[in-house]
Design a protein around this motif. Structure first.
Motif, PDB file in Angstrom:
ATOM      1  N   TRP A  78      16.020  62.694 -18.830  1.00  0.00           N
ATOM      2  CA  TRP A  78      15.549  61.968 -17.648  1.00  0.00           C
ATOM      3  C   TRP A  78      14.506  60.919 -18.031  1.00  0.00           C
ATOM      4  N   TYR A  99      22.674  74.348 -16.832  1.00  0.00           N
ATOM      5  CA  TYR A  99      21.642  73.959 -15.861  1.00  0.00           C
ATOM      6  C   TYR A  99      20.328  73.650 -16.574  1.00  0.00           C
ATOM      7  N   ARG A 103      12.651  63.583 -13.751  1.00  0.00           N
ATOM      8  CA  ARG A 103      13.794  63.674 -12.839  1.00  0.00           C
ATOM      9  C   ARG A 103      13.388  63.272 -11.429  1.00  0.00           C
ATOM     10  N   GLU A 127      24.514  66.080 -13.045  1.00  0.00           N
ATOM     11  CA  GLU A 127      24.243  67.084 -12.022  1.00  0.00           C
ATOM     12  C   GLU A 127      25.462  67.979 -11.805  1.00  0.00           C
ATOM     13  N   SER A 149       7.724  65.045 -12.416  1.00  0.00           N
ATOM     14  CA  SER A 149       8.679  65.130 -13.513  1.00  0.00           C
ATOM     15  C   SER A 149       9.447  63.820 -13.609  1.00  0.00           C
ATOM     16  N   LEU A 161      14.600  77.080 -12.559  1.00  0.00           N
ATOM     17  CA  LEU A 161      14.677  76.726 -13.975  1.00  0.00           C
ATOM     18  C   LEU A 161      13.899  77.730 -14.827  1.00  0.00           C
ATOM     19  N   ILE A 200      13.391  74.375  -7.167  1.00  0.00           N
ATOM     20  CA  ILE A 200      14.157  74.017  -8.353  1.00  0.00           C
ATOM     21  C   ILE A 200      13.414  74.390  -9.621  1.00  0.00           C
ATOM     22  N   GLU A 201      12.111  74.208  -9.626  1.00  0.00           N
ATOM     23  CA  GLU A 201      11.340  74.541 -10.822  1.00  0.00           C
ATOM     24  C   GLU A 201      11.308  76.052 -11.058  1.00  0.00           C
ATOM     25  N   ARG A 212      18.416  69.838 -17.092  1.00  0.00           N
ATOM     26  CA  ARG A 212      17.045  69.579 -16.641  1.00  0.00           C
ATOM     27  C   ARG A 212      16.117  69.229 -17.811  1.00  0.00           C
ATOM     28  N   SER A 240      25.654  70.527 -14.556  1.00  0.00           N
ATOM     29  CA  SER A 240      24.669  71.608 -14.463  1.00  0.00           C
ATOM     30  C   SER A 240      25.155  72.775 -13.611  1.00  0.00           C
TER      31      SER A 240
END
Length: 424
Positions: free
Chosen positions: A209, A200, A231, A190, A229, A136, A132-133, A204, A193
């Motif tokens: 968050w 998206y 999140r 979510e 993070s 991003l 996911i990172e 994030r 996103s």
């Protein structure tokens, strides 16, 4: 004489053949030795153990082959279902479950299958959540490459009106905070996103968050450790859920009164429900009633419910050293404002002030049940505190937690987060 010559010639020919192919003679001798050992009765447990090991290895190989075939059929069914071919999917599901009944729970979805097997397309996107990172960072890099003043998103078709991409990023983030709202509807965030890569990136944003974590844990979440993070902290740290209600159902059989003639005695089957509704600001609603959830749940959307038997109060989360999260709540019957105003009239003596106040202290252990996270609450404490106003004395009565105290299970209610009253 001729027979002897024929025998001699046959012997000579055999010797020539054997001498020409010594490997064949060696294999033949090995086969004869193995054949003789199998014909002889087994002496001791060594022969039996060898046969058992061979049978076990053969059975294991058959099970592995059957499970691989069932996995292939199950993934093929998943792919057909995604493509809209429901009847084909049912056929492959049935074939897979005939081979291995619990194949659904044996499939490792994190490991993509071979490209030539069925269901390959279904598993290609399974690693997106794990990276996911990186995803991003990839989206942010794409936006930076497009120009010095990149847009969050671009319209797919030409529009005469102003597109949302023309808004500054600060305004977009404020809109996203309205989407989350004060009810902490992170599920809607979510889903938002998934619109485009710009949304998206906005979904994030660490600030959103972080505000959500502060709303849940307050000053107890000033540090990210051990999470990477905000999140990740919100998704993995134990907490109560606000987008639904926790429901506990209790049923028992009670003996009734005997008839006048003494011929029979009635038995009553009693059912009642307990409801727990948590709010992000620390408030909680508790209700015990025989009414079904279908009629009760819509009336618990806000704290301003008109139900007389509802109990209002506050709750707090407590995480101990054993990584066990507990929920402690103090609830009492809501005060009737009209009755209070009525009692202020000095000429009216009909409704004297109550002599005692009752409050209930509840302790629950938070855990995960089934496929949902933080969806189960188990009773650990329940007591009644009676405070007498004249003397200030408090009497505490602790209830025994027997089988009547069944655990609470979470049920999501979509109408609780359908409207936003104020931003995050």
């Amino acid at each position: 004489m001729a027979d002897e010559n024929a025998d001699i010639e046959g012997t000579v020919e055999d010797e020539d053949e054997s001498s020409d192919d010594p490997d064949l003679q060696l294999e033949l001798n090995v086969f004869r030795a193995q054949w003789m050992s199998e014909l002889k009765p087994s002496s001791g447990a060594s022969g039996t153990s060898n046969r058992l090991l061979q049978a076990k290895s053969l059975r294991k190989a058959q099970e592995i082959a059957r499970e691989e075939k069932a996995t292939e059929l199950f993934l093929r069914a998943v792919q057909e279902e995604q493509n809209g071919a429901v009847y084909e999917a049912i056929k492959f599901y049935r074939m897979a479950m005939q081979l291995v009944p619990d194949i659904e729970f044996k499939i490792n979805y994190s490991r993509p299958p071979d490209a030539d097997r069925g269901g390959g397309n279904y598993m290609e996107d399974s690693d997106v959540d794990g990276e996911i990172e990186d995803l991003l960072a990839y989206f942010e890099q794409q936006l930076s490459v497009e120009g010095s003043f990149p847009k969050i998103c671009t319209p797919e078709v030409e529009m005469t009106q102003v597109h949302i991409s023309a808004l500054p990023r600060e305004i977009l983030m404020y809109i996203f905070r309205w989407v989350v709202s004060s009810d902490l509807d992170m599920r809607a965030l979510e889903q938002l996103s998934l619109v485009c890569r710009g949304f998206y990136i906005c979904a994030r944003d660490p600030e959103i968050w972080r505000l959500a974590c502060l709303r849940v844990w307050g000053r107890k979440c000033t540090k990210l450790v051990p999470f990477t993070s905000w999140r990740e902290m919100f998704l993995q740290r134990p907490r109560v859920r606000f987008d639904g209600v926790y429901i506990s159902k209790t049923s028992y059989i009670r003996q009734g009164e005997e008839s006048l003639d003494g011929f029979y005695r009635a038995w009553h089957h009693v059912e009642y429900y307990r409801y727990l509704r948590f709010f992000p600001d620390g408030h909680v609603i508790m209700l015990t009633t025989p009414e079904e959830p279908l009629s009760v749940v819509p009336r618990l959307r806000t704290r301003n419910t008109r139900m007389d038997s509802v109990l209002l109060g506050h709750f707090r989360l407590s995480q101990e050293t054993g990584n066990q999260t507990k929920v402690f709540a103090v609830v009492c019957k809501k005060k009737d404002e009209k009755a209070t105003d009525f009692q202020r009239n000095r000429f009216c003596r009909r409704n004297p002030a109550p002599e005692a106040e009752h409050s209930f202290h509840v302790g629950l252990a938070l855990s995960s049940g089934g496929h949902q996270s933080f969806s189960k609450l188990v009773w650990i404490h329940h007591s009644c505190h009676i405070t007498y106003k004249l003397t200030g004395e408090t009497v505490i009565t602790t209830f025994d937690l027997d089988r009547m105290y069944t655990p609470f299970f979470f049920a999501r209610v979509k109408s609780y987060t359908a409207f936003s009253e104020q931003p995050l």
